[in-house]
Design a protein around this motif. Structure first.
Motif, PDB file in Angstrom:
ATOM      1  N   LYS A   4       0.849  -1.189   0.000  1.00  0.00           N
ATOM      2  CA  LYS A   4       0.000   0.000   0.000  1.00  0.00           C
ATOM      3  C   LYS A   4       0.885   1.240   0.000  1.00  0.00           C
ATOM      4  CE  LYS A   4      -3.946  -2.046   2.277  1.00  0.00           C
ATOM      5  NZ  LYS A   4      -4.903  -1.939   3.374  1.00  0.00           N
ATOM      6  N   ARG A   5       0.692   2.065  -0.976  1.00  0.00           N
ATOM      7  CA  ARG A   5       1.482   3.288  -1.113  1.00  0.00           C
ATOM      8  C   ARG A   5       0.545   4.471  -1.306  1.00  0.00           C
ATOM      9  NH1 ARG A   5       5.886   1.321   0.789  1.00  0.00           N
ATOM     10  NH2 ARG A   5       7.013  -0.102  -0.521  1.00  0.00           N
ATOM     11  N   THR A   6       1.024   5.628  -0.901  1.00  0.00           N
ATOM     12  CA  THR A   6       0.245   6.836  -1.151  1.00  0.00           C
ATOM     13  C   THR A   6       0.480   7.271  -2.592  1.00  0.00           C
ATOM     14  OG1 THR A   6       2.030   8.304  -0.484  1.00  0.00           O
ATOM     15  CG2 THR A   6       0.511   7.558   1.255  1.00  0.00           C
ATOM     16  N   ASN A   7      -0.366   8.153  -3.064  1.00  0.00           N
ATOM     17  CA  ASN A   7      -0.207   8.661  -4.425  1.00  0.00           C
ATOM     18  C   ASN A   7       1.131   9.370  -4.605  1.00  0.00           C
ATOM     19  OD1 ASN A   7      -2.571   7.662  -5.442  1.00  0.00           O
ATOM     20  ND2 ASN A   7      -3.734   9.555  -5.119  1.00  0.00           N
ATOM     21  N   SER A   8       1.547  10.132  -3.613  1.00  0.00           N
ATOM     22  CA  SER A   8       2.814  10.857  -3.742  1.00  0.00           C
ATOM     23  C   SER A   8       4.000   9.893  -3.783  1.00  0.00           C
ATOM     24  CB  SER A   8       2.983  11.875  -2.619  1.00  0.00           C
ATOM     25  OG  SER A   8       2.977  11.245  -1.366  1.00  0.00           O
ATOM     26  N   GLU A   9       3.937   8.803  -3.037  1.00  0.00           N
ATOM     27  CA  GLU A   9       5.007   7.802  -3.095  1.00  0.00           C
ATOM     28  C   GLU A   9       5.055   7.136  -4.466  1.00  0.00           C
ATOM     29  OE1 GLU A   9       5.453   6.175   1.455  1.00  0.00           O
ATOM     30  OE2 GLU A   9       3.788   5.425   0.250  1.00  0.00           O
ATOM     31  N   LEU A  10       3.902   6.833  -5.010  1.00  0.00           N
ATOM     32  CA  LEU A  10       3.841   6.227  -6.337  1.00  0.00           C
ATOM     33  C   LEU A  10       4.339   7.192  -7.409  1.00  0.00           C
ATOM     34  CD1 LEU A  10       3.073   3.825  -8.071  1.00  0.00           C
ATOM     35  CD2 LEU A  10       0.753   4.744  -8.198  1.00  0.00           C
ATOM     36  N   GLU A  11       3.977   8.456  -7.298  1.00  0.00           N
ATOM     37  CA  GLU A  11       4.458   9.456  -8.252  1.00  0.00           C
ATOM     38  C   GLU A  11       5.973   9.615  -8.169  1.00  0.00           C
ATOM     39  OE1 GLU A  11       2.289  13.032  -7.487  1.00  0.00           O
ATOM     40  OE2 GLU A  11       0.403  12.190  -8.224  1.00  0.00           O
ATOM     41  N   ALA A  12       6.510   9.626  -6.961  1.00  0.00           N
ATOM     42  CA  ALA A  12       7.957   9.748  -6.784  1.00  0.00           C
ATOM     43  C   ALA A  12       8.666   8.537  -7.380  1.00  0.00           C
ATOM     44  CB  ALA A  12       8.305   9.896  -5.311  1.00  0.00           C
ATOM     45  N   TRP A  13       8.155   7.355  -7.112  1.00  0.00           N
ATOM     46  CA  TRP A  13       8.749   6.140  -7.669  1.00  0.00           C
ATOM     47  C   TRP A  13       8.693   6.172  -9.193  1.00  0.00           C
ATOM     48  CZ3 TRP A  13       6.845   2.367 -10.866  1.00  0.00           C
ATOM     49  CH2 TRP A  13       7.668   1.259 -11.053  1.00  0.00           C
ATOM     50  N   SER A  14       7.566   6.576  -9.741  1.00  0.00           N
ATOM     51  CA  SER A  14       7.413   6.640 -11.199  1.00  0.00           C
ATOM     52  C   SER A  14       8.387   7.635 -11.812  1.00  0.00           C
ATOM     53  CB  SER A  14       5.982   7.032 -11.571  1.00  0.00           C
ATOM     54  OG  SER A  14       5.080   6.064 -11.131  1.00  0.00           O
ATOM     55  N   PHE A  15       8.561   8.772 -11.168  1.00  0.00           N
ATOM     56  CA  PHE A  15       9.483   9.789 -11.670  1.00  0.00           C
ATOM     57  C   PHE A  15      10.917   9.271 -11.673  1.00  0.00           C
ATOM     58  CE2 PHE A  15      12.363  13.367 -10.775  1.00  0.00           C
ATOM     59  CZ  PHE A  15      12.185  14.078 -11.950  1.00  0.00           C
ATOM     60  N   ILE A  16      11.341   8.688 -10.569  1.00  0.00           N
ATOM     61  CA  ILE A  16      12.708   8.165 -10.476  1.00  0.00           C
ATOM     62  C   ILE A  16      12.911   7.032 -11.476  1.00  0.00           C
ATOM     63  CG2 ILE A  16      14.309   6.916  -8.958  1.00  0.00           C
ATOM     64  CD1 ILE A  16      13.136   8.647  -6.662  1.00  0.00           C
ATOM     65  N   ASN A  17      11.925   6.184 -11.628  1.00  0.00           N
ATOM     66  CA  ASN A  17      12.007   5.092 -12.593  1.00  0.00           C
ATOM     67  C   ASN A  17      12.122   5.641 -14.014  1.00  0.00           C
ATOM     68  OD1 ASN A  17      12.014   2.295 -13.181  1.00  0.00           O
ATOM     69  ND2 ASN A  17       9.880   2.447 -13.821  1.00  0.00           N
ATOM     70  N   HIS A  18      11.365   6.675 -14.321  1.00  0.00           N
ATOM     71  CA  HIS A  18      11.406   7.296 -15.647  1.00  0.00           C
ATOM     72  C   HIS A  18      12.790   7.884 -15.935  1.00  0.00           C
ATOM     73  CE1 HIS A  18      10.046   9.469 -19.175  1.00  0.00           C
ATOM     74  NE2 HIS A  18      10.548  10.575 -18.663  1.00  0.00           N
ATOM     75  N   ILE A  19      13.342   8.614 -14.979  1.00  0.00           N
ATOM     76  CA  ILE A  19      14.675   9.203 -15.148  1.00  0.00           C
ATOM     77  C   ILE A  19      15.720   8.106 -15.324  1.00  0.00           C
ATOM     78  CG2 ILE A  19      16.474  10.599 -14.033  1.00  0.00           C
ATOM     79  CD1 ILE A  19      14.035  12.202 -15.028  1.00  0.00           C
ATOM     80  N   SER A  20      15.604   7.048 -14.550  1.00  0.00           N
ATOM     81  CA  SER A  20      16.546   5.927 -14.659  1.00  0.00           C
ATOM     82  C   SER A  20      16.492   5.293 -16.041  1.00  0.00           C
ATOM     83  CB  SER A  20      16.238   4.867 -13.602  1.00  0.00           C
ATOM     84  OG  SER A  20      16.362   5.397 -12.317  1.00  0.00           O
ATOM     85  N   LEU A  21      15.298   5.126 -16.566  1.00  0.00           N
ATOM     86  CA  LEU A  21      15.161   4.549 -17.903  1.00  0.00           C
ATOM     87  C   LEU A  21      15.738   5.467 -18.976  1.00  0.00           C
ATOM     88  CD1 LEU A  21      11.630   2.915 -17.717  1.00  0.00           C
ATOM     89  CD2 LEU A  21      13.822   1.749 -17.993  1.00  0.00           C
ATOM     90  N   LEU A  22      15.565   6.772 -18.811  1.00  0.00           N
ATOM     91  CA  LEU A  22      16.158   7.711 -19.767  1.00  0.00           C
ATOM     92  C   LEU A  22      17.679   7.564 -19.801  1.00  0.00           C
ATOM     93  CD1 LEU A  22      14.090  10.971 -19.147  1.00  0.00           C
ATOM     94  CD2 LEU A  22      13.998   9.469 -21.141  1.00  0.00           C
ATOM     95  N   TYR A  23      18.298   7.495 -18.636  1.00  0.00           N
ATOM     96  CA  TYR A  23      19.747   7.321 -18.574  1.00  0.00           C
ATOM     97  C   TYR A  23      20.166   5.962 -19.136  1.00  0.00           C
ATOM     98  CZ  TYR A  23      20.890  11.567 -16.072  1.00  0.00           C
ATOM     99  OH  TYR A  23      21.086  12.876 -15.741  1.00  0.00           O
ATOM    100  N   PHE A  24      19.440   4.921 -18.777  1.00  0.00           N
ATOM    101  CA  PHE A  24      19.778   3.579 -19.241  1.00  0.00           C
ATOM    102  C   PHE A  24      19.734   3.511 -20.769  1.00  0.00           C
ATOM    103  CE2 PHE A  24      18.821  -0.798 -20.392  1.00  0.00           C
ATOM    104  CZ  PHE A  24      19.769  -1.491 -19.662  1.00  0.00           C
ATOM    105  N   TYR A  25      18.668   4.028 -21.360  1.00  0.00           N
ATOM    106  CA  TYR A  25      18.567   3.969 -22.815  1.00  0.00           C
ATOM    107  C   TYR A  25      19.495   4.967 -23.494  1.00  0.00           C
ATOM    108  CZ  TYR A  25      15.183   0.341 -22.615  1.00  0.00           C
ATOM    109  OH  TYR A  25      14.594  -0.879 -22.399  1.00  0.00           O
ATOM    110  N   GLY A  26      19.932   5.982 -22.778  1.00  0.00           N
ATOM    111  CA  GLY A  26      20.995   6.845 -23.293  1.00  0.00           C
ATOM    112  C   GLY A  26      22.295   6.071 -23.430  1.00  0.00           C
ATOM    113  N   ILE A  27      22.558   5.208 -22.461  1.00  0.00           N
ATOM    114  CA  ILE A  27      23.747   4.351 -22.529  1.00  0.00           C
ATOM    115  C   ILE A  27      23.613   3.365 -23.686  1.00  0.00           C
ATOM    116  CG2 ILE A  27      25.036   2.543 -21.325  1.00  0.00           C
ATOM    117  CD1 ILE A  27      24.297   3.991 -18.694  1.00  0.00           C
ATOM    118  N   VAL A  28      22.437   2.774 -23.833  1.00  0.00           N
ATOM    119  CA  VAL A  28      22.199   1.836 -24.941  1.00  0.00           C
ATOM    120  C   VAL A  28      22.440   2.537 -26.276  1.00  0.00           C
ATOM    121  CG1 VAL A  28      20.426   0.487 -26.134  1.00  0.00           C
ATOM    122  CG2 VAL A  28      20.594   0.388 -23.644  1.00  0.00           C
ATOM    123  N   LYS A  29      21.915   3.739 -26.414  1.00  0.00           N
ATOM    124  CA  LYS A  29      22.078   4.496 -27.658  1.00  0.00           C
ATOM    125  C   LYS A  29      23.553   4.792 -27.936  1.00  0.00           C
ATOM    126  CE  LYS A  29      20.827   8.822 -29.883  1.00  0.00           C
ATOM    127  NZ  LYS A  29      20.305  10.161 -29.695  1.00  0.00           N
TER     128      LYS A  29
END
Length: 85
Positions: A4-29
């Motif tokens: 069980k997570r609050t909306n703000s915790e889920l938003e924070a997790w989603s944001f960090i996950n999104h940034i991580s994926l951007l960096y990861f696929y930058g490395i792939v590129k």
């Protein structure tokens, strides 16, 4: 319960996950553009980066340096467009 997570915790997790994926696929590129995908994986590049630190020469000094990086790894990072200085 831990699921069980609050909306703000889920938003924070989603944001960090999104940034991580951007960096990861930058490395792939960067690996693809330099035709290094056969030799290195993104995980290899991340493990190299985990060992690089910004250090101060003296406790009261404001001058920062980059920790020692082997030449082979420094050349690889430079080839991928990473500027450590």
């Amino acid at each position: 319960a831990p699921y069980k997570r609050t909306n703000s915790e889920l938003e924070a997790w989603s944001f960090i996950n999104h940034i991580s994926l951007l960096y990861f696929y930058g490395i792939v590129k960067a690996l693809r553009e330099n035709e290094l995908t056969e030799k290195y994986s993104p995980e290899d590049i991340l493990s190299i980066g985990k060992n690089i630190y910004r250090v101060r020469e003296h406790y009261h000094s404001e001058d920062n340096r980059i920790s020692e990086v082997p030449k082979k790894e420094l050349d690889l990072l430079t080839c991928l467009g990473v500027n450590l200085l």
